[in-house]
Design a protein around this motif. Structure first.
Motif, PDB file in Angstrom:
ATOM      1  N   LEU A 232       0.467  -1.764  -2.180  1.00 42.06           N
ATOM      2  CA  LEU A 232       0.802  -0.525  -1.471  1.00 42.06           C
ATOM      3  C   LEU A 232      -0.357   0.475  -1.523  1.00 42.06           C
ATOM      4  O   LEU A 232      -0.718   1.089  -0.506  1.00 42.06           O
ATOM      5  CB  LEU A 232       2.065   0.096  -2.070  1.00 42.06           C
ATOM      6  N   ILE A 233      -0.948   0.633  -2.695  1.00 43.52           N
ATOM      7  CA  ILE A 233      -2.078   1.561  -2.833  1.00 43.52           C
ATOM      8  C   ILE A 233      -3.280   1.058  -2.037  1.00 43.52           C
ATOM      9  O   ILE A 233      -3.968   1.830  -1.344  1.00 43.52           O
ATOM     10  CB  ILE A 233      -2.445   1.742  -4.319  1.00 43.52           C
ATOM     11  N   SER A 234      -3.524  -0.264  -2.130  1.00 43.93           N
ATOM     12  CA  SER A 234      -4.654  -0.840  -1.398  1.00 43.93           C
ATOM     13  C   SER A 234      -4.469  -0.677   0.108  1.00 43.93           C
ATOM     14  O   SER A 234      -5.420  -0.372   0.839  1.00 43.93           O
ATOM     15  CB  SER A 234      -4.800  -2.317  -1.762  1.00 43.93           C
ATOM     16  N   HIS A 235      -3.246  -0.891   0.565  1.00 43.76           N
ATOM     17  CA  HIS A 235      -2.967  -0.714   1.995  1.00 43.76           C
ATOM     18  C   HIS A 235      -3.214   0.738   2.413  1.00 43.76           C
ATOM     19  O   HIS A 235      -3.818   1.000   3.465  1.00 43.76           O
ATOM     20  CB  HIS A 235      -1.517  -1.102   2.293  1.00 43.76           C
ATOM     21  N   ALA A 236      -2.763   1.658   1.590  1.00 40.58           N
ATOM     22  CA  ALA A 236      -2.938   3.079   1.914  1.00 40.58           C
ATOM     23  C   ALA A 236      -4.413   3.467   1.961  1.00 40.58           C
ATOM     24  O   ALA A 236      -4.820   4.316   2.765  1.00 40.58           O
ATOM     25  CB  ALA A 236      -2.198   3.933   0.889  1.00 40.58           C
ATOM     26  N   LEU A 237      -5.239   2.829   1.133  1.00 41.74           N
ATOM     27  CA  LEU A 237      -6.659   3.174   1.067  1.00 41.74           C
ATOM     28  C   LEU A 237      -7.495   2.481   2.136  1.00 41.74           C
ATOM     29  O   LEU A 237      -8.409   3.089   2.720  1.00 41.74           O
ATOM     30  CB  LEU A 237      -7.220   2.824  -0.321  1.00 41.74           C
TER      31      LEU A 237
END
Length: 280
Positions: A232-237
């Motif tokens: 989720l964090i990687s997708h957001a970044l």
């Protein structure tokens, strides 16, 4: 004493079938042995006959304990195969002993006062032999149960007991998990930051999720949460222009599967603890 013992042994040996029939009639209707009620009568009678005819060998053997195994193991295997509970099989043995003495008394074996005194001494020896049989039957029953458990647990028991991936030393499991998680981070960074794609590489994440749940039960859900947060964090970044829904669903499935498998493994672990207690 020896003359009386021989008299008793001869009676039991010659009337083995009659005594066995009386025992079978009792055990097949007794309220404490319901599992015997539906068994074939001939099979039940045969069990009794086999024991009563072994009585001479058991009584005269130098090592009665070893002689008793001939009957005990066969008896245990028979009632285990028929799924008769241990407590019922043991009570059937009690009835077997009772009918032996009831038959001897009914036939007038106890005639004189001296013979009655000798009967008490023979009774003590008979009780000892039945004690041997009871112990051996219980021992054999436990052996059969353990064998079945070993077969049914299979790979799951092996994993739970730590025989794979580093044995019982938890440090090896932790090191392997760190390697898997680092690999997951590298894959996520490569596909999201460099390749710029949301290609479904995350199926590989189920490897550390499953292992963590197997090894640490519900505590292993921390690995699931970490991997869910990672994508989720990687997708957001790195994937700001791509739909978020797919990765949200994947993250949810990570946590769900990790939680369910962990819960199941905790349940199996309790069974394993009972297994260890039983086989200790």
């Amino acid at each position: 004493m020896q003359a009386y013992a021989a008299k008793l042994i001869n009676l039991i040996e010659s009337k083995a079938e009659n005594i066995a029939k009386q025992w079978a009639a009792d055990v097949m209707k007794h309220n404490r042995t319901p599992s015997y009620h539906a068994l074939p009568k001939d099979m039940v009678i045969e069990q009794g006959v086999n024991f009563y005819r072994l009585f001479r060998q058991m009584s005269l053997a130098e090592v009665p304990y070893e002689e008793a195994k001939t009957f005990s193991w066969k008896y245990a295997e028979g009632f285990y195969r028929e799924k008769i509970p241990l407590h019922e099989a043991m009570y059937a043995l009690i009835l077997m002993r009772r009918h032996l003495w009831l038959y001897a008394e009914f036939q007038g074996t106890f005639v004189t006062a001296l013979e009655k005194q000798q009967a008490v001494e023979s009774l003590n020896r008979t009780i000892l032999m039945f004690d041997y049989v009871s112990y051996q039957v219980t021992e054999k029953y436990q052996e059969l149960v353990i064998g079945d458990i070993d077969k049914k647990f299979g790979v799951v028991k092996t994993l739970l007991m730590g025989k794979l991936f580093g044995g019982t030393k938890n440090i090896y499991k932790i090191l392997l998990m760190i390697i898997l998680l680092v690999g997951s981070c590298i894959l996520t960074y490569y596909y999201h930051a460099i390749a710029g794609t949301g290609i479904i590489f995350t199926h590989l994440f189920y490897i550390p999720i499953i292992f963590a749940s197997i090894w640490w039960g519900k505590k292993g859900i921390l690995v699931s949460v970490f991997l869910a947060a990672l994508i989720l964090i990687s997708h957001a970044l790195f994937l700001k222009g791509m739909p978020f829904l797919d990765d949200i669903i994947r993250a949810f499935m990570f946590v769900l599967i990790g939680g369910v498998v962990g819960w199941l493994m905790d349940g199996i672990k309790k069974v394993e603890d009972l297994y260890k207690t039983f086989t200790a």
